[in-house]
Scaffold this motif. Sequence first.
Motif, short mmCIF file in Angstrom:
data_model
loop_
_atom_site.label_atom_id
_atom_site.label_comp_id
_atom_site.label_asym_id
_atom_site.label_seq_id
_atom_site.Cartn_x
_atom_site.Cartn_y
_atom_site.Cartn_z
N GLN A 190 0.78 -1.34 0.17
CA GLN A 190 -0.10 -0.01 -0.07
C GLN A 190 0.62 1.31 0.04
O GLN A 190 0.24 2.34 -0.10
N VAL A 191 2.16 1.05 -0.10
CA VAL A 191 3.00 2.27 0.10
C VAL A 191 4.19 2.18 -0.86
O VAL A 191 4.50 1.18 -1.33
N THR A 192 4.20 3.27 -1.60
CA THR A 192 5.24 3.28 -2.66
C THR A 192 6.63 3.78 -1.91
O THR A 192 6.63 4.83 -1.32
N VAL A 193 7.55 2.89 -2.12
CA VAL A 193 8.77 3.10 -1.40
C VAL A 193 9.98 3.43 -2.24
O VAL A 193 10.13 2.44 -3.27
N THR A 194 10.75 4.28 -2.00
CA THR A 194 12.12 4.50 -2.54
C THR A 194 13.21 4.73 -1.62
O THR A 194 13.24 5.98 -1.00
N VAL A 195 13.76 3.82 -1.48
CA VAL A 195 14.90 3.94 -0.45
C VAL A 195 16.14 3.20 -1.18
O VAL A 195 16.10 2.01 -1.61
N PRO A 196 17.15 4.05 -0.95
CA PRO A 196 18.41 3.33 -1.75
C PRO A 196 18.87 2.06 -0.70
O PRO A 196 18.82 1.92 0.41
N ASP A 197 19.21 0.89 -1.59
CA ASP A 197 19.65 -0.33 -0.87
C ASP A 197 20.86 -0.28 -0.08
O ASP A 197 20.84 -1.07 0.82
N ASP A 198 21.94 0.77 -0.55
CA ASP A 198 23.05 0.53 0.31
C ASP A 198 22.98 1.72 1.25
O ASP A 198 24.03 2.26 1.90
N LEU A 199 21.83 2.38 1.74
CA LEU A 199 21.97 3.19 2.81
C LEU A 199 21.61 2.69 4.27
O LEU A 199 20.74 1.73 4.54
N VAL A 200 22.88 2.90 4.79
CA VAL A 200 23.05 2.35 6.46
C VAL A 200 23.17 3.10 7.36
O VAL A 200 24.06 4.17 7.25
N ALA A 201 22.58 3.04 8.57
CA ALA A 201 22.69 4.03 9.53
C ALA A 201 22.74 3.10 10.80
O ALA A 201 22.21 2.12 10.98
N ARG A 202 23.27 4.02 11.77
CA ARG A 202 23.24 3.21 13.12
C ARG A 202 22.24 4.02 14.08
O ARG A 202 22.45 5.20 14.35
N VAL A 203 21.13 3.51 14.15
CA VAL A 203 20.07 3.98 15.16
C VAL A 203 19.61 2.64 15.62
O VAL A 203 19.65 1.62 15.39
N ASP A 204 18.72 2.93 16.56
CA ASP A 204 17.92 2.22 17.42
C ASP A 204 16.68 1.47 16.48
O ASP A 204 15.78 2.40 16.15
N PRO A 205 16.92 0.16 16.13
CA PRO A 205 15.83 0.04 15.27
C PRO A 205 14.26 -0.33 15.83
O PRO A 205 13.34 0.26 14.86
N ARG A 206 14.12 -0.31 16.99
CA ARG A 206 12.93 -0.30 17.73
C ARG A 206 12.22 1.14 17.71
O ARG A 206 11.11 1.47 17.32
N ARG A 207 13.02 2.13 18.11
CA ARG A 207 12.66 3.64 17.84
C ARG A 207 12.49 3.78 16.28
O ARG A 207 11.60 4.84 16.12
N PHE A 208 13.17 3.61 15.66
CA PHE A 208 13.05 3.78 14.09
C PHE A 208 11.87 3.20 13.60
O PHE A 208 10.93 4.01 12.93
N ASP A 209 11.48 1.91 14.01
CA ASP A 209 10.39 1.13 13.67
C ASP A 209 8.91 2.01 14.12
O ASP A 209 8.10 2.18 13.35
N VAL A 210 9.01 2.60 15.35
CA VAL A 210 8.05 3.46 15.72
C VAL A 210 7.58 4.66 15.09
O VAL A 210 6.98 4.97 14.81
N ILE A 211 8.76 5.26 14.63
CA ILE A 211 8.91 6.57 13.88
C ILE A 211 8.34 5.98 12.54
O ILE A 211 6.99 6.80 12.01
N VAL A 212 8.68 5.40 11.65
CA VAL A 212 7.80 4.89 10.38
C VAL A 212 6.53 4.34 10.49
O VAL A 212 5.67 5.00 9.73
N ALA A 213 6.22 3.63 11.52
CA ALA A 213 4.96 3.04 11.66
C ALA A 213 4.07 4.24 12.05
O ALA A 213 2.72 4.22 11.57
N ASN A 214 4.46 5.19 12.66
CA ASN A 214 3.56 6.33 13.34
C ASN A 214 3.23 7.39 11.91
O ASN A 214 1.98 7.68 11.71
N LEU A 215 4.29 7.53 11.12
CA LEU A 215 4.19 8.43 9.97
C LEU A 215 3.26 7.69 9.03
O LEU A 215 2.45 8.53 8.36
N VAL A 216 3.55 6.41 8.65
CA VAL A 216 2.68 5.98 7.71
C VAL A 216 1.28 5.56 8.25
O VAL A 216 0.29 5.76 7.22
#
Length: 147
Positions: free
Chosen positions: A19-45
């Motif tokens: 249901q979402v059109t996603v455009t994210v570079p496959d080689d984009l790597v970041a050092r973040v807390d995956p749980r907190r990042f998941d919360v951000i993505v889930a909330n925004l979408v």
Amino acid sequence: MVVADTVAAALGARGWSDQVTVTVPDDLVARVDPRRFDVIVANLVGNAFRHGRPPVRLEARRLRRDGVPGFQLSVADAGPGVPDDLLPLIFDRFVKAGAARSASEGSGLGLAIARENALLHGGTLEVSAGREAGAVFTLWLPLEATS
């Protein structure tokens, strides 16, 4: 973490992958807390589906801010957008737009939590009007953890 994989996992866990059109570079790597990042993505979408209209688009790209390497992730919808009078308050706790939203499910905490998670990573979370319609929420995070 590989940003594309983490975004795909967040969307997949909620049944939103198709249901979402996603455009994210496959080689984009970041050092973040995956749980907190998941919360951000889930909330925004989730907000884009609840308060906006399709299509919902999620895009990420590398972006330096003040000389700091980072990435920007934007979630946009084609709904009515955020009323101008609500823009300065949208990230405050318990804020809901209009009578219809105050009676809706949700506590009005999601965007406040998402912004706090961005700040904990040394990043930002902002909202603006879309070019044609809708709302655009833009997250910026450094590629390396700040704490």
